[in-house]
Motif scaffolding. Structure first.
Motif, mmCIF file in Angstrom:
data_model
loop_
_atom_site.group_PDB
_atom_site.id
_atom_site.type_symbol
_atom_site.label_atom_id
_atom_site.label_comp_id
_atom_site.label_asym_id
_atom_site.label_seq_id
_atom_site.Cartn_x
_atom_site.Cartn_y
_atom_site.Cartn_z
ATOM 1 N N ALA A 155 0.633 -1.476 0.321
ATOM 2 C CA ALA A 155 0.108 0.278 0.195
ATOM 3 C C ALA A 155 1.406 1.411 -0.226
ATOM 4 N N LEU A 156 2.169 1.392 0.953
ATOM 5 C CA LEU A 156 3.100 2.186 0.579
ATOM 6 C C LEU A 156 3.996 2.384 -0.929
ATOM 7 N N GLY A 157 3.550 1.652 -1.617
ATOM 8 C CA GLY A 157 4.348 1.551 -2.609
ATOM 9 C C GLY A 157 4.843 0.712 -2.900
ATOM 10 N N ALA A 158 5.769 0.018 -2.565
ATOM 11 C CA ALA A 158 5.944 -1.557 -2.581
ATOM 12 C C ALA A 158 5.794 -2.269 -3.701
ATOM 13 N N LYS A 159 6.798 -2.427 -4.574
ATOM 14 C CA LYS A 159 6.699 -3.176 -6.242
ATOM 15 C C LYS A 159 6.590 -4.503 -5.488
ATOM 16 N N PRO A 165 -2.874 -7.512 -2.091
ATOM 17 C CA PRO A 165 -2.188 -6.665 -1.302
ATOM 18 C C PRO A 165 -3.730 -5.868 -0.234
ATOM 19 N N ILE A 166 -4.986 -6.379 -0.973
ATOM 20 C CA ILE A 166 -5.883 -6.209 -0.157
ATOM 21 C C ILE A 166 -6.299 -7.357 0.932
ATOM 22 N N LEU A 210 -5.467 -0.114 -5.199
ATOM 23 C CA LEU A 210 -5.337 -1.359 -4.457
ATOM 24 C C LEU A 210 -5.804 -2.357 -5.396
ATOM 25 N N ASP A 267 1.562 -3.689 -12.319
ATOM 26 C CA ASP A 267 2.089 -3.663 -10.894
ATOM 27 C C ASP A 267 2.779 -2.077 -10.451
ATOM 28 N N ARG A 268 3.959 -2.425 -11.960
ATOM 29 C CA ARG A 268 5.084 -1.253 -11.856
ATOM 30 C C ARG A 268 4.145 0.499 -11.381
ATOM 31 N N SER A 319 2.195 0.434 -8.406
ATOM 32 C CA SER A 319 2.320 0.687 -7.168
ATOM 33 C C SER A 319 3.543 1.711 -6.900
ATOM 34 N N ARG A 322 0.486 4.509 -6.125
ATOM 35 C CA ARG A 322 0.043 4.478 -4.590
ATOM 36 C C ARG A 322 1.243 5.118 -3.609
ATOM 37 N N ASN A 323 2.503 5.472 -4.037
ATOM 38 C CA ASN A 323 3.868 5.155 -3.753
ATOM 39 C C ASN A 323 3.773 7.503 -3.585
#
Lengths: 429, 231
Positions: free
Chosen positions: A342-346, A422-423, B56, B76-77, B80, B83-84
């Motif tokens: 959720a914080l942006g980790a790939k 993620p959910i 998400l 995904d890329r 993410s 989200r970041n």
């Protein structure tokens, strides 16, 4: 940048669950530890064996006769010991004669520094007055001591003139002097001692005293019972046992100017070939310390590799243990993985994180194993009486291998973590 | 317009006999700098909608424009990355990473954003000061109270200076006084920094504080009205 942070994080996780990490690493520790222990012992063994062979004479070529049929077997073993140590029931015509040796010496005057000949005469006693000392009598030629370590305390060695005149002179150890002459080495010189051997009783004159080296033979005998070697001229010895035979083997000491001792050994073999061309039973084999050392090291290496293979299986089991604990860890940290996403980790960041964690786990185990293995190996080597050598190659291999285990067994769990939805992960209780 | 949802539908177990449609065509537009709240009972589809807004999850049907880009087809890329950079999440259960300090938690989104260590730490300290956590930035989550954890989480949401703050029941696990304090922080960020705040909540009182209240019922928008008194 992410890698450095992940390494820090991995160590954090490692120390957070100390007990669990240690138990997980146990398989790796045992696997790597036993490989390193074996390698430490075998490399110190190899080092000390080649050392002692070098001491015995790296320049020596042992020339001996051996039965023709044995060639295949002997060569396959990588051994070129000739017939030394075997009972050779060879006839007189099969043996190496003085004439042959003399011809060899004249053919290669530059290369051969000396020829060492010896013949065991037998066990006897030396007596002077009322005391006596046990002897193992060996007949030798002048070249016998060339390249050998012997420290003369008084007098001289056996000379060519002794041999020519078949003189009744003897070179004894200081132990003999201790018993017969109260340890006065110089007073013992030129003194007569009566040598008893079988039924023979003859008087010999002491020309020299050498220092007796405590050999590895476990002898608890007191000085009086101790049997030490006494050297007499070869010709005298032959007369004593009424033998005029040739030799089943002799040692040629090569000059230090020679480039390759093994190559010269081949030349010596070729030199003797014509003499034995017509001989159906025997032929000549020349071997060097170099080749003996090599074949001994090869043998030790083969054993070490076989044991290391078994240790490898324990590494495999250890690796599976690591995979298992990584799967547990990922289940426990499902919410954390969800949060990170959720914080942006790939996905790849998550995968990297868990692979690094697994690699660090295995690497730490590997390092502990190296430490434990080396200590164990050093203790084992010192018990066996060798100095421990650090198996650098094996240590590097162990570090690389434990990292590889971490990567291999960490990939599946890490990939599983990376693919988490993620959910779902955030909702996980 | 920063968020533009057009006829969003979301189904689960697609193509199976137990296929279930949770959102039945949601149209929602949010302007930049708005403070809105989404209220509704359990099972009304609040969380599903939040997941879609927060990038998400993908909608089954419909278009979602975030800052002008359609993110329906992003992988995904891209997701993410969005989200970041564009969204800051604040969860009911804080979801701080255990074993790492408050400071490290706030640094985390910047770490994924590729910001160098020194800048990261400076920015994280600044943000923790902003939420009055300057004294306790070296502490780990299990050494912090609920309110402190949530303040850390807000600082973390602000790390990459996103335009949208997405808060899912941020006061749900807190007592009323601490909850009040958290709400004040959101108001401050909205007013002072012009953040778009989307608050998902049960509480009618909290919803009244926002500029616009969206009521969700059975996967549809049942009502939309101006909020009451803004304090």
């Amino acid at each position: 940048m992410l890698i450095v942070e992940n390494i820090k994080l991995a160590f954090g996780a490692l120390f957070c669950n100390k007990m669990r990490s240690l138990l997980t690493m146990l398989g790796i520790i045992i696997g790597i530890g036993s490989v390193i222990a074996i390698m430490t012992v075998s490399s110190s063994l190899t080092a000390s064996i080649s050392d002692s062979f070098q001491e015995m004479g790296a320049n020596n070529i042992t020339v001996g006769i051996k039965q023709s049929g044995e060639e295949e077997e002997v060569r396959n073993n990588g051994m070129r010991f000739g017939t030394s140590g075997r009972t050779v029931s060879a006839d007189e015509e099969d043996l190496i004669t003085d004439e042959m040796i003399a011809k060899l010496q004249s053919a290669y005057p530059e290369q051969i520094e000396a020829v060492s000949l010896s013949e065991t005469i037998g066990n006897g006693t030396a007596e002077s007055g009322k005391s006596s000392s046990n002897l193992s009598i060996t007949g030798i030629n002048e070249g016998y001591f060339t390249g050998k370590k012997i420290s003369l305390l008084a007098g001289r060695k056996i000379k060519q003139s002794d041999l020519e005149g078949s003189r009744k002179v003897i070179l004894v150890s200081d132990k003999v002097v201790e018993t017969l002459f109260d340890g006065d080495n110089h007073a013992a010189l030129c003194q007569p001692v009566s040598i008893k051997f079988n039924t023979i009783n003859e008087t010999y004159y002491i020309v020299g005293v050498y220092k007796y080296e405590e050999s590895s033979n476990f002898s608890s005998a007191s000085d009086q019972e101790l049997t030490t070697t006494a050297y007499i001229p070869l010709s005298t010895g032959k007369e004593m046992i009424h033998s005029n035979n040739g030799y089943s083997q002799f040692t040629a000491v090569t000059a230090s100017s020679i480039n390759s001792v093994s190559e010269f050994a081949d030349k010596v073999e070729t030199f003797f070939a014509p003499y034995y061309a017509a001989n159906e039973d025997y032929e000549i084999a020349a071997s060097t310390m170099e080749s003996m050392t090599e074949s001994m090291s090869e043998m030790i290496q083969t054993v070490a590799i076989a044991i290391a293979f078994i240790a490898g299986i324990s590494l495999l089991v250890g690796g599976i243990g690591v995979m298992n604990i990584m799967l547990v860890s990922i289940t426990e940290r499902t919410r954390e993985i969800g949060t990170r996403k959720a914080l942006g980790a790939k996905n790849s960041s998550i995968r990297l994180q868990f692979i690094i964690e697994s690699v660090i786990l295995c690497l730490t185990g590997g390092c502990l194993g190296i430490l434990a293995g080396f200590l164990l190996g050093a203790v084992a080597a010192s018990i066996l009486g060798y100095s421990a050598a650090v198996p650098v190659g094996a240590i590097l291999l162990a570090v690389g291998f434990s990292m590889a285990i971490g990567m291999f067994f960490g990939y599946y769990p890490a990939n599983k973590a990376a693919k988490l939805d993620p959910i779902e992960a955030l909702r996980y209780e | 317009m920063i968020i533009n949802l057009q006829n969003i539908r979301k189904s689960f177990f697609c193509g199976k006999p137990n296929e279930l449609e949770i959102l039945h065509g949601i149209d929602l537009q949010v302007d930049s700098g708005e403070f809105i709240s989404i209220v509704g009972e359990s099972g009304s589809g609040k969380s599903t909608l939040m997941n879609i807004i927060g990038a998400l999850d993908h909608p089954t049907e419909g278009n979602y424009y975030l800052d002008g880009c359609n993110i329906g087809s992003a992988g995904d890329r891209e997701l993410s990355g969005i989200r970041n950079q564009k969204i800051g999440f604040v969860f009911q259960t804080y979801n701080l990473i255990a074993r790492t300090s408050a400071l490290a938690n706030v640094e985390l989104p910047m770490l994924y954003g590729g910001i160098p260590k020194q800048k990261r730490t400076a920015r994280a300290k600044e943000l923790l000061e902003l939420v009055e956590m300057g004294e306790r930035m070296g502490h780990k989550p299990d050494e912090l109270s609920g309110g402190q954890k949530q303040r850390t989480a807000i600082a973390r949401a602000m790390a990459n200076n996103p335009s949208i703050l997405l808060a899912d029941e941020p006061t749900g696990a807190l007592d009323s006084e601490t909850g009040r304090h958290i709400m004040d922080i959101f108001h401050r960020l909205h007013k002072e920094q012009g953040k778009t705040v989307i608050l998902i909540t049960h509480s009618k009182e909290l919803a009244e504080e926002t500029e616009r209240i969206i009521t969700l019922k059975d996967g549809e928008i049942a009502g939309e009205r101006r909020g009451g008194t803004i304090c």
